[in-house]
Scaffold this active site. Structure first.
Site, PDB file in Angstrom:
ATOM      1  N   CYS A 144       0.843  -1.189   0.000  1.00  0.00           N
ATOM      2  CA  CYS A 144       0.000   0.000   0.000  1.00  0.00           C
ATOM      3  C   CYS A 144       0.881   1.242   0.000  1.00  0.00           C
ATOM      4  O   CYS A 144       2.114   1.166   0.005  1.00  0.00           O
ATOM      5  CB  CYS A 144      -0.950   0.008   1.203  1.00  0.00           C
ATOM      6  SG  CYS A 144      -0.098   0.030   2.787  1.00  0.00           S
ATOM      7  N   ASP A 191       9.505  27.693 -30.182  1.00  0.00           N
ATOM      8  CA  ASP A 191       8.542  27.982 -29.128  1.00  0.00           C
ATOM      9  C   ASP A 191       8.969  27.442 -27.769  1.00  0.00           C
ATOM     10  O   ASP A 191       8.176  27.430 -26.828  1.00  0.00           O
ATOM     11  CB  ASP A 191       7.164  27.388 -29.491  1.00  0.00           C
ATOM     12  CG  ASP A 191       6.586  28.018 -30.748  1.00  0.00           C
ATOM     13  OD1 ASP A 191       6.689  29.248 -30.886  1.00  0.00           O
ATOM     14  OD2 ASP A 191       6.049  27.272 -31.581  1.00  0.00           O
ATOM     15  N   CYS A 224      62.817   4.382 -27.985  1.00  0.00           N
ATOM     16  CA  CYS A 224      63.482   5.286 -27.039  1.00  0.00           C
ATOM     17  C   CYS A 224      62.522   6.369 -26.589  1.00  0.00           C
ATOM     18  O   CYS A 224      61.360   6.431 -27.030  1.00  0.00           O
ATOM     19  CB  CYS A 224      64.715   5.915 -27.682  1.00  0.00           C
ATOM     20  SG  CYS A 224      64.303   6.904 -29.147  1.00  0.00           S
ATOM     21  N   CYS A 248       3.674   1.606   2.508  1.00  0.00           N
ATOM     22  CA  CYS A 248       4.910   0.870   2.204  1.00  0.00           C
ATOM     23  C   CYS A 248       5.824   1.692   1.300  1.00  0.00           C
ATOM     24  O   CYS A 248       7.032   1.796   1.540  1.00  0.00           O
ATOM     25  CB  CYS A 248       4.582  -0.458   1.529  1.00  0.00           C
ATOM     26  SG  CYS A 248       3.638  -1.598   2.533  1.00  0.00           S
ATOM     27  N   ASP A 301       5.387  24.244 -32.064  1.00  0.00           N
ATOM     28  CA  ASP A 301       6.076  23.161 -32.763  1.00  0.00           C
ATOM     29  C   ASP A 301       7.297  22.664 -32.009  1.00  0.00           C
ATOM     30  O   ASP A 301       7.993  21.773 -32.462  1.00  0.00           O
ATOM     31  CB  ASP A 301       6.472  23.586 -34.182  1.00  0.00           C
ATOM     32  CG  ASP A 301       7.383  24.812 -34.192  1.00  0.00           C
ATOM     33  OD1 ASP A 301       7.920  25.157 -33.125  1.00  0.00           O
ATOM     34  OD2 ASP A 301       7.545  25.415 -35.260  1.00  0.00           O
ATOM     35  N   CYS A 319      60.803   8.502 -29.221  1.00  0.00           N
ATOM     36  CA  CYS A 319      59.581   7.914 -29.807  1.00  0.00           C
ATOM     37  C   CYS A 319      58.365   8.234 -28.924  1.00  0.00           C
ATOM     38  O   CYS A 319      57.285   8.574 -29.421  1.00  0.00           O
ATOM     39  CB  CYS A 319      59.737   6.402 -29.961  1.00  0.00           C
ATOM     40  SG  CYS A 319      61.065   5.897 -31.074  1.00  0.00           S
ATOM     41  N   ASP A 378       0.550  29.107 -31.486  1.00  0.00           N
ATOM     42  CA  ASP A 378       1.439  29.758 -32.436  1.00  0.00           C
ATOM     43  C   ASP A 378       0.740  29.677 -33.800  1.00  0.00           C
ATOM     44  O   ASP A 378      -0.109  28.807 -34.012  1.00  0.00           O
ATOM     45  CB  ASP A 378       2.780  29.012 -32.458  1.00  0.00           C
ATOM     46  CG  ASP A 378       3.748  29.612 -33.451  1.00  0.00           C
ATOM     47  OD1 ASP A 378       3.795  30.845 -33.525  1.00  0.00           O
ATOM     48  OD2 ASP A 378       4.432  28.851 -34.149  1.00  0.00           O
TER      49      ASP A 378
END
EC number: 7.2.2.8
Length: 1012
Positions: A73, A892, A155, A76, A888, A158, A669
């Site tokens: 209910c 809006d 190395c 709960c 739309d 790199c 609108d």
């Protein structure tokens, strides 16, 4: 879960996560707007940080759904909400009684999922963290961290080279490379750059690169066929351990359910399923499990479990009834039952044994639930049932023992306890069946998605090499799919071959099949009517229209309508009040008997005043029903939101549903709402020495960069003037660049001026296209004869567009936007309903008044800038009126957000309109009537439910207390009181189910709707 051997630890992200900045969030292209319904600005700000289903950044919040079992209910659900909100780190908790679910928003840095689960269990309920809907696409995250193998580094130079290259890549926030492990760790924005781009950059630098794993993860729930023994399970676990990208998995060998957590950057869900089936050599067959499917099966299981309990209780109650009522009238049975066996008769032993099983085995759930509620300082229906049945049972046991000791045998009421539990279980079973019916609309939406899809396999050069059937939940964006006639569209996408008609009524509510050709968009779950189609999937999983509709409806059903606060308050005090009334009943009848206020003839045979009073008191306890009050609102909201969805009206929550019935003003609108939004040029007049073709080319060149509907109408008109053999279809399907190449002039410094028009440079000279305000601001003089011509256009409901070039007015174009056929009827229908329609537009006054006259609107506000529409709404709200805005959903948005009820109309597939409370899928104004009418009918139903629930308790409690006994000599036995209580909640749910019969008003009946 068994972890994968390839589990690697990733460095935590130290960025802002999703809580980075409003600018970053606003810049995201694919924002999910239907994920949550927020009933206040504070919640909106809070939930903007939520990161659903993934890890979190340092400031990111998470939202999860938890299944909660044991709620009966409203008391709960209030108890669970209270327990969750008391956990440190939980920011928001919403508990839905009907769905047995809780939505929890929390900070993962302060609290874990297990802590939330334990909090619910400590409150006395069972909890389960629910899996999220599967999505083939990955969820949007602010940043990802990926680990890449980098081969060929020798190395430190790199390392520096690779790091420099990676850091210079757009979207890369951080890059660290380790020479010793040949691994690189890169933090990157997946919306800007993907893993393949990073690998390509590494390889372009002269090294070998590949992705090891990322910090993103997805979860997949699979049903596995083919596990026959322990060896099969071990084989499957071995396959999962070897698969790249699998992080964790959990296999339930009994149910055959497999849960996999995987890295979507390394492996896709389809590749994962294919890999498992391939490695198993066809032994294992996998099927993706939808989370909605699991929830439905769980609801069915609850009803089945309640039915088993009821049948068990009934099978023991029937012999008890025979012993108590039938057997005393049959000499043979009566002789056996009155035999002495120890201190009691055989009949007493049998009744005691049967009722004990019913009371403590079958009825154990009532004691468990009552103890949980009392332990947390709350009360619910289970407390009343446990109290009433215990009083009846233990009194009967005491009466037996007292008779065995003293020889005075008082009547026992074992049958009352047994019948009470049986009727309550019957009521709970019927209630669970009825509640299941309230979610039928949701189940139908879920079932729209087909189980499988036909995947077309492309070879080199795009040539089709074959096809195969795949699980529809494994479709990925970009997949080429085949749809047979009569089949369902498996995902959102675009038609790439073929033509047909598609029935979209189940999604948009539009009953007329829609023509689909190449480049036409299609919606997953709709039905292909005739021809075969090849389509490319664009949106799948949780991004698809149907999934977002389901998500929206589900969120709406989880939300509480304000009217429900009354029920929640009553539920919180209901049980204590009923117990006090029961005590007063016991004391009152006992004292009345002691002072001789009523004759002893009223007492049962061998009964006492205490027993007589106790039966009234027990009846009061068990007849009171808080459940009926708690179910009055959520069941009606659940049915109404489902019915709305099937009619193309998506409602974002109980709050929106309730507000709509009080709407006093509806603001429309004009363009695209009252009109069709398909502007066409009807007049083009030149007021200079420029020839017509030159004038149209000049105007079209200026408007080609604008996205405004009027601009498109001007460009189409000019193109048709120059190339009138070019079909409209070609114009729609071709790209904008292709349409406008070759005949338009070059422009520069283009600028769109909202509410005025546009300006740009053509041949280094300024051209202005717009209204009087734009001309006035640029000191362009409008001659009297031109002004008169423009006024004539406006008085005929056309928009006059003035064109000036190099400071001189050169011409005027008249543009008409036809009204929607149903506009006038809908306006009249709203007036009949007592709702005042108002038109607010940025167009000029003459055009606005002309359109308003045609549709029957008297109140017009014209020349209103987009931000000004919100001001108009606020002015109407000052006297407490409820204002609805119909637009739309694009320009809006401010007005939709400012209105009490925002309605985004004609959304079609773009259902993700955040500002609106209602999303009207069809571009049809009738749905405005439907939305308000559905709201009114729903609120009427909720009020009826409340009246019935309150009237039931107001009438039944005095009857059970014996208030009318002196007049009618009718006493309501406890078992009958229990039957009434059980059926009361069922009747409320059935009352809400009547909303399923709702039919939206048609054009022919709209004018018959009268004011409430």
């Amino acid at each position: 879960m068994a972890p994968s051997r390839r589990d690697l630890q990733l460095t935590p992200i130290t960025g802002d996560g999703l809580g980075s900045s409003a600018a970053e969030i606003g810049a995201m292209e694919e924002v999910r707007l239907l994920d949550s319904y927020n009933d206040d600005d504070e919640s909106a700000g809070l939930l903007s940080k939520i990161e659903e289903g993934g890890g979190s950044g340092d400031s990111g919040l998470r939202k999860i759904q938890v299944g909660v079992t044991g709620m009966t209910c409203a008391a709960c659900s209030n108890s669970v909400e209270g327990a969750l909100m008391s956990v440190n780190g939980v920011f928001r908790a919403s508990v839905a009684l009907l769905q047995n679910r809780a939505d929890v928003v929390f900070d993962p840095n302060l609290v874990k999922e297990e802590d939330i689960k334990e909090a619910i269990e400590d409150a006395g309920f069972e909890a389960e963290i629910l899996a999220e809907p599967v999505a083939s696409g990955t969820k949007a995250q602010a940043t990802l961290v990926g680990q890449f193998t980098i081969g060929g580094m020798t190395c430190a130079a790199c390392v520096n080279s690779v790091e420099g290259i990676l850091r210079d890549l757009p979207g890369v926030k951080r890059a660290v490379v380790a020479l010793s492990t040949s691994l690189g760790e890169v933090e990157y924005d997946p919306n800007v750059i993907n893993k393949d781009d990073i690998v390509n950059a590494i390889e372009d630098a002269g090294f070998e690169g590949s992705l090891v794993q990322s910090n993103q993860q997805d979860k997949l729930m699979l049903s596995v066929d083919g596990i026959l023994n322990e060896l099969d399970a071990q084989v499957l676990e071995g396959i999962l351990t070897r698969l790249n990208g699998v992080r964790q998995f959990r296999l339930d060998r009994i149910s055959g359910e497999l849960e996999i957590v995987f890295d979507p950057e390394v492996v896709s869900s389809r590749s994962l399923v294919d890999g498992i089936e391939g490695e198993g050599y066809g032994k294992f067959k996998l099927r993706v499990m939808s989370p909605y499917e699991r929830l439905t099966s769980k609801d069915t299981g609850e009803a089945s479990n309640m039915f088993r309990r009821f049948i068990s209780s009934l099978s023991l109650s029937i012999p008890l009834f025979f012993i108590q009522v039938i057997c005393p009238h049959i000499a043979l049975f009566d002789t056996v039952l009155v035999w002495r066996c120890g201190p009691f008769m055989i009949g007493d032993w049998l009744k005691w044994a049967l009722v004990s099983v019913i009371q403590f085995v079958i009825g154990k759930r009532f004691y468990v639930a009552a103890w949980r509620a009392l332990r947390n300082g709350s009360t619910n229906m289970d407390v009343l049932v446990a109290l009433g049945t215990s009083a009846s049972y233990f009194y009967s046991v005491a009466a037996l023992l007292y008779g065995a000791v003293t020889g005075f045998w008082s009547p026992t009421y074992f049958d009352a306890s047994a019948m009470l539990i049986t009727f309550v279980l019957l009521g709970k079973y019927l209630e669970s069946l009825a509640k299941g019916k309230t979610s039928d609309a949701m189940k139908k939406l879920v079932q729209l998605t087909p189980a499988t899809a036909i995947l077309l396999i492309e070879g080199k050069g795009g040539k089709l090499e074959g096809e195969r059937e795949i699980d529809a939940l494994l479709i990925q964006p970009g997949d080429l799919l085949k749809v047979l006639p009569g089949g369902k569209i498996p995902a959102d996408g675009v038609v790439v071959w073929g033509s047909s008609y598609v029935n979209e009524s189940m999604v948009t509510g539009e009953s007329v099949p829609v023509s689909k050709e190449v480049e036409s968009p299609v919606i997953g779950g709709t039905i292909n009517m005739h021809g075969a189609l090849h389509m490319k999937a664009t949106k799948v999983g949780s991004d698809a229209v149907l999934s977002q509709i389901i998500s929206l409806v589900e969120t709406a059903q989880m939300s509480k309508a304000p009217i429900q606060k009354f029920a929640d308050y009553v539920a919180s005090i209901f049980v204590p009040v009923v117990i006090i009334l029961a005590l007063f009943t016991l004391i009152g009848w006992s004292i009345g008997g002691a002072v001789g206020a009523y004759p002893d003839e009223w007492l049962p045979k061998n009964g006492t005043h205490f027993v007589f009073s106790l039966m009234f008191s027990i009846s009061v306890v068990v007849i009171a029903c808080p459940c009926a009050l708690g179910l009055a609102t959520p069941t009606a909201v659940m049915v109404a939101t489902g019915v709305g969805a099937t009619n193309g009206v998506l409602i974002k929550g109980g709050d929106a549903l309730e507000k709509a019935h009080k709407v006093k003003y509806v603001i429309f609108d004009k363009t695209g709402t009252l009109t069709q939004g398909k502007a066409t040029v009807t007049t083009a007049k030149v007021f200079s020495e420029m020839d017509r073709g030159e004038f149209l080319t000049l105007v079209a060149s200026a408007e080609a960069s604008s996205e405004h509907p009027l601009a498109k109408a001007i460009v189409d008109y000019a193109r048709h003037f120059h190339f009138f053999d070019e079909s409209k279809d070609d114009g729609e399907t071709g790209s904008k660049e292709t349409q406008n190449s070759g005949w338009l002039l070059d422009t520069s410094d283009f600028s769109a001026l909202p509410g005025k028009g546009i300006q740009c440079l053509v041949n280094e000279k300024l051209i202005l296209v717009g209204n009087r305000k734009l001309m006035s601001e640029n000191a362009v003089t409008i001659p009297e004869h031109v002004e008169k011509f423009v006024e004539e256009l406006e008085e005929s409901a056309k928009t006059g567009v003035i064109v000036a070039y190099n400071g001189e007015l050169v011409g005027v174009m008249g543009i008409a936007d036809p009204l929607k056929r149903e506009a006038a009827v809908v306006v009249q229908g709203l007036l009949r309903m007592g709702v005042r329609p108002i038109m607010v537009t940025g167009d000029n006054w003459r055009t606005a008044r002309a359109v308003a006259r045609e549709v029957g609107i008297e109140d017009v506000r014209a020349e209103v800038m987009p931000a000004g529409k919100a001001e108009v709404i606020r002015s109407l709200q000052k006297d407490g009126s409820t204002v609805a805005m119909v637009g739309d959903g694009i320009n809006d948005s401010p007005a939709l957000a400012a209105a009490d009820v925002g309605m985004a109309i004609g959304a079609g597939t773009d259902v993700a309109i955040e500002a609106a409370d209602y999303v009207l899928m069809r571009n049809n104004l009738e749905d405005v009537i439907t939305a308000i009418d559905l709201s009114r009918q729903t609120l009427t139903r909720i009020r009826l439910n409340y009246v019935f629930a309150m009237a039931y308790n107001v009438v039944s409690i005095p009857i059970a207390a014996g208030v009318f006994f002196p007049l009618l000599r009718v006493q309501l036995p406890p078992w009958a009181a229990g039957a009434c209580m059980a059926l009361s909640s069922v009747s409320v749910v059935c009352s809400s189910l009547l909303l399923r019969r709702y039919k939206k008003p048609r054009l022919t009946t709209i004018l018959e709707i009268t004011k409430e």
